[in-house]
Design an enzyme around this catalytic site. Structure first.
Site: not given
Ligand code: 13P
Length: 340
Positions: A33, A177, A219, A261-263, A294
């Site tokens: 990043r 998660e 999550k 959020s996943g992108g 993110r």
């Molecule tokens: P993002 O919200 O960017 O997907 O990251 C969450 C996270 O902790 C990924 O493991």
């Protein structure tokens, strides 16, 4: 294990409609990043960036817990104050990512297994001494016409459950998660089917490993169309598919669901979280919250770009996203907030 402590920690993180800030990027992810924005990839820059985040004024008004990385939990501000102390003073509960990353799963081309169980009991003890009160482990589930495999889902669910049991033994709340990733051209319906199967496997394994569901945080991903799918689902379709999936698979004993959020773009993540809460908050048994990396950090990182003179503006952007997502927990987010 003191079960009540776990329940209290999980509740405290999400009290007052707050959510989680994921700032647990591994060094390679952080560098990826940084590289995109021309920020030097050094330990000092990583420290300075994390200092910007933890010292953002009023962050504790919208954020109840922060997920740290092994390096970060040991770091200090330039004035010498441990980050864990800065967070605690702001009313933010510190947590720690404890998985060792997703590696290729042998015999399963295109699938991953998350590593990190060996020695985990001792690492959890050490992190608890450093002030962590919860932990995170991410499983990565790819989608294609014939993935994921049943054995891939089972292996990842088993590892998540072994991790969660060890966390509870150590007095840490496990964030569980299982991430069905957005990459691919799959439809919303396919994401719903895969997420459904992934979550069923996770709860079977959590029960097998005697994990107390009142003392975990789930999550998951939101149920979305794949990034390359020509037909992108509407806000209402995403909200309905996501809640349908969760109601079918997540026991009511789980106190909170905090999406990754996943992108997704920062604004879309807030809009979708808001839509879910507007339509379904009164009909679901769990708190519906956020655990974004993110979608909270990216605008701030793009402003900061490694420059000391941009710290204050970057902190304002971070706080703005945190506030938007707190509003989304209440169903009070509007895109008009983006213009104020
Ligand atoms: P993002 O919200 O960017 O997907 O990251 C969450 C996270 O902790 C990924 O493991």
């Amino acid at each position: 294990m003191n079960a009540q402590n776990l329940i209290d920690t999980a509740q405290a993180i999400f009290a007052g409609d707050k959510g989680l800030l994921a700032m647990d990027e591994s060094t390679p992810t952080c560098h990826k990043r940084f590289a995109k924005l021309g920020i030097p990839q050094t330990e000092e820059m990583r420290r300075a960036y994390r200092e910007l985040i933890v010292t953002a004024p009023d962050l504790g008004k919208s954020i109840g817990g922060a997920i740290l990385f092994d390096e970060t939990i040991r770091q200090r501000t330039s004035a010498g104050v441990p980050f864990v102390q800065v967070l605690a003073d702001a009313g933010i509960i510190p947590g720690i990512k404890v998985d060792a990353g997703a590696k290729d799963l042998a015999g399963h081309p295109g699938e991953k297994i998350t590593e990190g169980l060996d020695g985990l009991r001792d690492r959890l003890k050490a992190y608890s001494k450093m002030g962590a009160r919860f932990a995170k482990w991410r499983a990565v589930i790819a989608v294609s016409d014939d993935l994921p495999s049943r054995s891939g889902l089972e292996a990842n669910a088993h590892a998540l459950a072994r991790y969660a049991a060890l966390c509870q033994e150590a007095g840490l709340v496990p964030i569980v998660e299982p991430e069905v990733v957005m990459d691919g051209a799959h439809t919303l319906e396919r994401c719903l089917a895969v997420t459904d199967e992934a979550l069923r496997n996770v709860f079977i394994q959590l029960n097998c490993q005697r994990v107390q569901l009142e003392g975990i945080i789930l999550k998951p991903n939101m149920v979305l169309s794949g990034l390359a799918c020509p037909e992108q689902a509407s806000l209402d379709q995403v909200a309905a598919a996501t809640v349908t999936c969760l109601l079918r698979t997540v026991p009511a004993a789980v106190p909170a669901i905090a999406f990754l959020s996943g992108g997704q773009s920062a604004e879309l993540a807030s809009e979708r979280l808001n839509a879910i809460n507007v339509r379904f908050k009164s009909r679901v048994p769990w708190a519906i919250a956020f655990s974004f990396a993110r979608a909270i950090q990216q605008p701030a990182l793009e402003i900061w770009r490694g420059k000391e003179e941009h710290v204050s503006a970057a902190q304002q952007a971070l706080l703005h996203r945190a506030r938007c997502n707190r509003a989304a927990r209440r169903g009070e987010y509007t895109t008009g907030m983006e213009r104020t």
